[in-house]
Every structure is written in C-alpha cells, then in structure tokens.
Design an enzyme around this catalytic site. Structure first.
Site, short mmCIF file in Angstrom:
data_model
loop_
_atom_site.label_atom_id
_atom_site.label_comp_id
_atom_site.label_asym_id
_atom_site.label_seq_id
_atom_site.Cartn_x
_atom_site.Cartn_y
_atom_site.Cartn_z
N TYR A 92 -4.73 -10.58 9.76
CA TYR A 92 -5.70 -10.32 8.69
C TYR A 92 -7.07 -10.89 9.03
O TYR A 92 -8.07 -10.19 9.03
CB TYR A 92 -5.22 -10.96 7.38
CG TYR A 92 -3.98 -10.33 6.79
CD1 TYR A 92 -2.72 -10.66 7.27
CD2 TYR A 92 -4.06 -9.42 5.76
CE1 TYR A 92 -1.57 -10.09 6.73
CE2 TYR A 92 -2.92 -8.84 5.20
CZ TYR A 92 -1.68 -9.19 5.69
OH TYR A 92 -0.55 -8.62 5.16
N HIS A 116 -6.09 0.46 2.70
CA HIS A 116 -4.96 0.88 3.54
C HIS A 116 -4.75 2.39 3.54
O HIS A 116 -4.10 2.94 4.43
CB HIS A 116 -3.66 0.22 3.07
CG HIS A 116 -3.37 -1.13 3.68
ND1 HIS A 116 -3.32 -1.31 5.05
CD2 HIS A 116 -3.09 -2.33 3.12
CE1 HIS A 116 -3.02 -2.60 5.30
NE2 HIS A 116 -2.88 -3.22 4.15
N ASP A 119 8.67 -9.78 10.40
CA ASP A 119 8.15 -10.57 9.29
C ASP A 119 7.74 -11.99 9.72
O ASP A 119 6.83 -12.58 9.16
CB ASP A 119 9.24 -10.64 8.23
CG ASP A 119 8.65 -10.71 6.84
OD1 ASP A 119 7.73 -9.92 6.57
OD2 ASP A 119 9.10 -11.55 6.06
N GLU A 141 -3.83 -4.46 9.36
CA GLU A 141 -4.33 -5.46 8.40
C GLU A 141 -5.76 -5.94 8.66
O GLU A 141 -6.52 -6.14 7.73
CB GLU A 141 -3.36 -6.66 8.32
CG GLU A 141 -1.97 -6.30 7.80
CD GLU A 141 -1.97 -5.73 6.37
OE1 GLU A 141 -2.97 -5.88 5.65
OE2 GLU A 141 -0.94 -5.13 6.00
N GLU A 156 0.79 -1.23 0.00
CA GLU A 156 0.00 0.00 0.00
C GLU A 156 0.83 1.28 0.00
O GLU A 156 0.53 2.21 0.75
CB GLU A 156 -0.93 -0.02 1.22
CG GLU A 156 -0.25 0.03 2.61
CD GLU A 156 0.17 -1.30 3.19
OE1 GLU A 156 0.41 -2.24 2.42
OE2 GLU A 156 0.27 -1.41 4.42
N HIS A 180 -8.20 -3.98 -1.17
CA HIS A 180 -7.42 -4.11 0.06
C HIS A 180 -6.36 -3.00 0.15
O HIS A 180 -6.30 -2.27 1.14
CB HIS A 180 -6.76 -5.49 0.10
CG HIS A 180 -5.89 -5.72 1.30
ND1 HIS A 180 -6.35 -6.35 2.44
CD2 HIS A 180 -4.60 -5.38 1.56
CE1 HIS A 180 -5.38 -6.38 3.34
NE2 HIS A 180 -4.30 -5.81 2.83
N GLU A 181 -5.56 -2.87 -0.88
CA GLU A 181 -4.48 -1.86 -0.83
C GLU A 181 -5.06 -0.45 -0.78
O GLU A 181 -4.52 0.42 -0.09
CB GLU A 181 -3.52 -2.03 -2.01
CG GLU A 181 -2.89 -3.43 -2.17
CD GLU A 181 -2.30 -4.00 -0.89
OE1 GLU A 181 -1.90 -3.23 0.00
OE2 GLU A 181 -2.25 -5.24 -0.76
N1 BES Z 1 1.04 -4.43 3.74
C1 BES Z 1 0.78 -5.71 3.21
C2 BES Z 1 2.02 -6.42 2.72
C3 BES Z 1 3.07 -6.63 3.79
C4 BES Z 1 2.75 -7.10 5.04
C5 BES Z 1 4.39 -6.39 3.51
C6 BES Z 1 3.72 -7.28 6.00
C7 BES Z 1 5.38 -6.56 4.48
C8 BES Z 1 5.04 -7.01 5.73
C9 BES Z 1 -0.24 -5.65 2.08
O1 BES Z 1 -1.24 -4.71 2.26
C10 BES Z 1 -0.95 -6.98 2.07
O2 BES Z 1 -1.60 -7.29 3.02
N2 BES Z 1 -0.82 -7.72 0.97
C11 BES Z 1 -1.50 -8.98 0.80
C12 BES Z 1 -2.75 -8.71 0.03
C13 BES Z 1 -3.95 -9.49 0.39
C14 BES Z 1 -4.25 -9.64 1.83
C15 BES Z 1 -5.18 -8.99 -0.37
C16 BES Z 1 -0.59 -9.90 0.04
O3 BES Z 1 0.44 -9.45 -0.44
O4 BES Z 1 -0.88 -11.07 -0.11
ZN ZN Z 2 -2.60 -5.29 3.80
#
Ligand code: BES
Ligand code: ZN
Length: 608
Positions: free
Chosen positions: A392, A308, A384, A327, A280, A304-305
């Site tokens: 989520y 955010h 991470d 999330e 995002e 989703h993005e």
């Molecule tokens: N912000 C996250 C990606 C992220 C999370 C990067 C933690 C680094 C550390 C992004 O918004 C996300 O949740 N992406 C998901 C999308 C899905 C839930 C629709 C993904 O990449 O799978």
């Molecule tokens: Zn996200």
C-alpha cells in the site's frame, strides 16, 4: 560404448519429455488455465443457515486451448458429489490436501467439451464465510452471512480456477431464507421478494477473488444516479448520510482515469465483525461499519475501494506476488480523489499518516526483510501473511515519486492509458516495468535515473529518495502536542475543527511514556474513551493499554467483543498480550466467535 551412451541419451530425452513442464504462473492455484480455462460460471446454490452450508451446482463454460482431457479447479473443504458434462457423468478426483492451497479438483473431460457442472457443498467452517447469529447484527433479529474471497478463499465456497489471472463472467441463482435478501458482486436486486430466490448477472469477466455474496435483512437506498447503499434497516440512514459523497467521488475518478466500467457502484454495509475496512467486490463494495464516524471523516476508504474499480478490478495483479500493483496504485488513486474532494492539505494528511504506517512496518519487519520489497515472494506461504502496508504505502510513495519527477500532467496521461490499454487484463511487476519504461521513462533518462525504479521494486526497506510530505494541518497539531508536553491547560487547545486524521496524528504522537495522570487529563478534556470513532478509539487504546489506564478497560473490552476488523485487533491484542497475557487470553476466548477466519488466523498466533 558409443551405443550405450546414445541409449542413455535417448532414455534421458524420453524421461525429460515425459515429465510435464509446469506452466502454471500462479503458485497459489492448482488450476491449469493455459490448458483449459473457465470463461463463464452459472451458479445455482442454496444458502442454509441451519447447517451453515452453501450447496448446489457450479456450471462452467470452458475453453480448451490445448485439447487437454483434464479441467483442473481449486477446492478447499468442498464436498464434491457429482460432476457432469453435457448431461453425462464425468470422472473426477481430488488431490491430497495442501494446508494452504486446499485440493486440486481434477475432472476428466472430452476434448470438445464446452461445459462442466460441479455438484458440491461447502464445509460449515469454510474460511471465506462468516455466519452471524442475530445477536451479532445491528437488528438482533435476523442472521447474516457474508463472504470474503480475497486472496485464496473463493475456493472454500465455489469450486473455481482461483487465480487472479483467470477471469469469467457469471450468472447466479441463490436461494435464501424467505425473510432475507441476497446481494452479490453483480447486478443486484433492490427489494426483497417473498420466495427468497435472487438472480444475479455479472457481464464483465472477473477473477474468482472478486466473487462475493451477502445475505441478511437488507434494505437499499439510492445515493445518486449510479450509487447506492445496502444495509440493515437499523443502519441505513446513518450509512446513507456517511456515504452521501460517493457519486461525487465516482465522477472525479472517471474524470481522472477514464469511464467507470461496471455501470453501478453500490456498497454493502456489513456487521462490525467484517475483517477488513473494505473489499472492492465489483459493483458492490463491502464495507465495515467502523468508518461510520458520523462526520464523513473516514470516507477515504470509499475512495480507496472505488479506485479499485480501475486498479485491481480492471487491471489485475497477475499473482499475489504482484499485489502492490493492486494496492499501491489504489492508494495513490484514493489520495488523488480525496485531494479533489477536499484539498491538497487533506490528501497530504492521509499521505503522512501512511508514511508513519510505512515506517512502522519497515521498522518491525526489519529493513532487510524480503517482505519489505514491492515484488513479493510468497512461494509456499499463505498470501495473506505477506500482504502488509508495504504494498500500500511503499507502492504509493513510488507512484508519488514518479509523479513528482515527471510531472503530474504526464503521469496522469500515462496512468489513463495504462488503465485503458490493460483493461480486463492481468499485469505483473516485470511487465509493468517494461510498460512504464517504454511509455514514459525511456524518453526521460534524467527522470528515470532519479526514480531508481528497480531499487524500489526489488530492493528492501525505504529508498532514500522517498518523497517528503509536509502537512500544514499537522503542524498545528504538533503545536498542540508541545503545549500538552509543557503542561499547559488543555482547554486552551482549539480542537473543535479537528478531523479524524488530526486526532490520529495527535494520539500517535503523544509521548509513549505518558503517565496515568496524563491520560486522565487527556480523557477529561477530549473524552476519548467514549468516542464513537473507531479509529480514534483504536489509537487511544494503544496508549491506555501499556499504561494500564483502567477507566478505558470496559470500552476496550466492548470494542474487542464487537469489532472484527483485523487492522485494529492485531495491534490491540499484541499490546494487551504484552501487558497482561492472561487478560488477553480471557477476552480473546470470549470474543473469538465474533471474528471472521481471516482475523482469527492472525490472532490465534498472537494470543493462543
Ligand atoms: N482488497 C483490500 C482488502 C484485502 C487485501 C483483502 C488483501 C484480502 C487480502 C481492500 O481494498 C483494502 O485495501 N482494504 C483496506 C482499506 C484501506 C487501505 C483504505 C482495509 O481493509 O483496511
Ligand atoms: Zn485495497
């Protein structure tokens, strides 16, 4: 004796005053924003594809809150050449390397210093950066670079106070090879220029994890008044078709939770090695090409993005322990947007798939595992590692429970105020509990008792009041599954109107003990192996790997060689490794150079 005691006491007092109390709230940053904080960044860098380095000057405007003589920044793998303030050299030192956090960059400043410039260079293996050679792009002719700063990787390409609680605005000047274009999480150019020099402006203050840069052979296409897409020319039409509904999503989102705070919402379509589905980055969401299904069926990820832009980018988790505030709220918001874009049944399909993910995650971690709590404890861990589906999906189901208990109208009002009142601020879990109690739940003791907020947040596993989701659409799929299990001819299953989600449900619910012959029949009828839909392919390979269905081997290897999205790679390598470790290792060794560090960090632990 008395004298001795009082002497001892005084000594104790002196030493306890001498040891500075650690006021840092974020265990994943060395910075001390309670003393001196950065408020604006002026970045001037050169992007060198030959040496795979970013180098230049990070010039910060600072605010000294305590009259401190030290500015502390985070740095990981950076070479610091020089630090100046008001034209004069500053003393600086780097602490010892912490394997997770990197180093503290400690800069000596005058008490009244207003600005500090750091001359630096990133390392070729900087974890945020993925340098792609032309072969790894769609066009095959130009290299590509993208960053991924969340959670604590911004410090590998910019010295910064890398904590979600520190916000700064920024301007930037980025020099790239003349045939490439640069874009950032900021106001962006829409055309290449002949010098390869691009300037950027992000007026709103953002945390470092939202700093982002993409460089490649890019083109821009408008999608609507406030929305557009950047992609390689080879991909732009396909992407523009897939994301055509973005402007409508933006309108719905604004209608629900207040005005969009970032003016434009554009997207950058990345090469397939991007380790996430989406990121995002404000004003410029980074997105994987694996959602280009051709039928707009995977665009909930855009919702989703986009969501955010409120949950996360406006109201930001204070520390990574509070990640669910980013999330969980975003998944809730995403599904509300999709409900209005499509219908309730559609959103419920997403919720049901999410519930399956939640149950699987809790199952595999263990019901009592502390990572199944919403409030995380990531002390001395890489953030991470604790960022699972819990934030989520358990987050989503808590919010859905609150909605169902207090009523949608009330909950929407609460959320709109939550975003407005806390815009451009941080929120932690404890503060959120106080906030929702005072604004919503204290006035509704019955609802409060039903919800059991504290159990959801501080307890592990899935509470027994987790909302049920029923999907009429999935009931039809369940019928088709029964049909298949009874051995009836598959031609009679009317699947032509199924969306990606229905196919996913179908594939996930196929018997785990399917035989080679079953898979062959399914493949002949539905042509899974040659599907162009990455979600469907991924779910299909989950069935073919354990059974050893050879006809899918080539497609699987091809998928693993090109796609770098960790959500797919992790389970695929896990099952491949369980079935045939040598084969998993062979494919991984060839494919590894195509993956971003975020993915290799996870996969190395599985395959190597
Ligand atoms: N912000 C996250 C990606 C992220 C999370 C990067 C933690 C680094 C550390 C992004 O918004 C996300 O949740 N992406 C998901 C999308 C899905 C839930 C629709 C993904 O990449 O799978
Ligand atoms: Zn996200």
């Amino acid at each position: 004796m008395n004298k001795l005691l009082s002497l001892l006491f005084t000594l104790l007092l002196i030493t306890s005053c001498g040891t500075k109390k650690d006021l840092r709230v974020d265990k994943h940053s060395f910075s001390e924003p309670h003393n001196v904080r950065t408020t604006h960044l002026d970045l001037d860098v050169n992007v060198d594809f030959e040496t795979e380095r970013i180098s230049g000057i990070a010039n910060y405007t600072i605010e000294n809150l305590t009259g401190s003589r030290e500015l502390v920044l985070d740095a990981n793998g950076l070479r610091i050449d020089k630090v100046t303030s008001a034209g004069k050299d500053c003393k600086f030192s780097l602490s010892a390397q912490d394997s997770i956090l990197g180093k503290a960059l400690i800069i000596t400043i005058e008490k009244d210093a207003k600005q500090v410039a750091i001359h630096y260079q990133s390392a070729p293996n900087a974890k945020a950066l993925q340098w792609l050679n032309p072969k790894q792009t769609a066009g095959k002719t130009h290299p590509f670079l993208f960053t991924q700063s969340q959670a604590i990787l911004a410090r590998t390409w910019i010295p910064c106070q890398d904590s979600p609680g520190v916000r700064f605005s920024y301007t930037a000047k980025v020099q790239v090879p003349k045939d490439l274009m640069a874009v950032m999480s900021a106001e962006n150019p829409t055309e290449k220029n002949s010098e390869g020099i691009y300037t950027f402006r992000m007026e709103q203050a953002i945390p470092a994890y939202l700093m982002a840069l993409g460089v490649g052979n890019l083109e821009f296409q408008n999608l609507g008044e406030h929305t557009g897409i950047y992609a390689e020319p080879e991909m732009i039409e396909k992407a523009a078709y897939e994301f055509a509904e973005t402007e409508a999503m933006l309108k719905i989102a604004e209608d629900m939770y207040g005005k969009y705070a970032w003016e434009r919402y554009d997207m950058l379509l990345l090469p397939p090695s991007f380790p996430f589905g989406g990121m995002e980055n404000p004003r410029l969401t980074f997105v994987t090409p694996t959602i280009l299904a051709g039928d707009r069926s995977l665009t909930a990820l855009i919702a989703h993005e986009l969501a955010h832009s409120w949950s996360g980018n406006l109201v930001t988790n204070k520390t990574w322990d509070d990640f669910w505030l980013n999330e969980g709220f975003t998944v809730y918001f995403e599904r509300r947007i999709m409900e209005r874009m499509e219908n309730k049944d559609y959103a419920d399909m997403l919720a049901l798939l999410g519930k399956q993910d939640l149950e699987n995650t809790v199952e595999s971690l263990g019901h009592n595992h502390k990572d199944t709590r919403l409030k995380l404890d990531l002390l001395q861990r890489d953030p991470d590692d604790g960022m699972t589906d819990i934030a989520y999906e358990k987050g989503f189901f808590l919010l859905r429970l609150i909605e169902e208990t207090v009523g949608r109208k009330q909950f929407d009002l609460f959320l709109k105020n939550y975003f407005t009142e806390n815009a451009f601020k941080v929120m932690d879990t404890e503060e959120f509990v106080v906030y929702i109690n005072s604004q919503l739940l204290d006035a509704e003791p019955e609802a409060k008792e039903k919800i059991r907020l504290e159990e959801w947040i501080y307890g592990s596993g899935i509470p027994d009041n987790c909302p049920e989701v029923n999907s009429t659409k999935f009931k039809d799929i369940d019928k088709a599954l029964l049909y298949f299990k009874k051995g009836y001819p598959l031609e009679n299953i009317k699947s032509d109107k199924w969306s990606s989600h229905e196919w996913l449900h179908f594939l996930r619910k196929l018997p785990k003990n399917s035989t080679l012959n079953d898979l062959k029949k399914l493949d002949t009828a539905f042509e899974f192996t040659t599907s162009g839909n990455a979600e469907i392919l991924n779910a299909w390979f989950q069935l073919t790997i354990p059974v050893g269905y050879k006809s899918a081997d080539k497609a699987l290897e091809n998928f693993l060689m090109t796609v770098g999205r960790r959500k797919f790679l992790q389970p695929l390598y896990e099952s491949l490794y369980a079935k045939d470790p040598a084969k998993a290792r062979r494919i991984y060794k060839n494919a590894r150079e195509n993956y971003h560090s975020v993915s290799t960090q996870t996969l190395d632990a599985i395959v190597l």
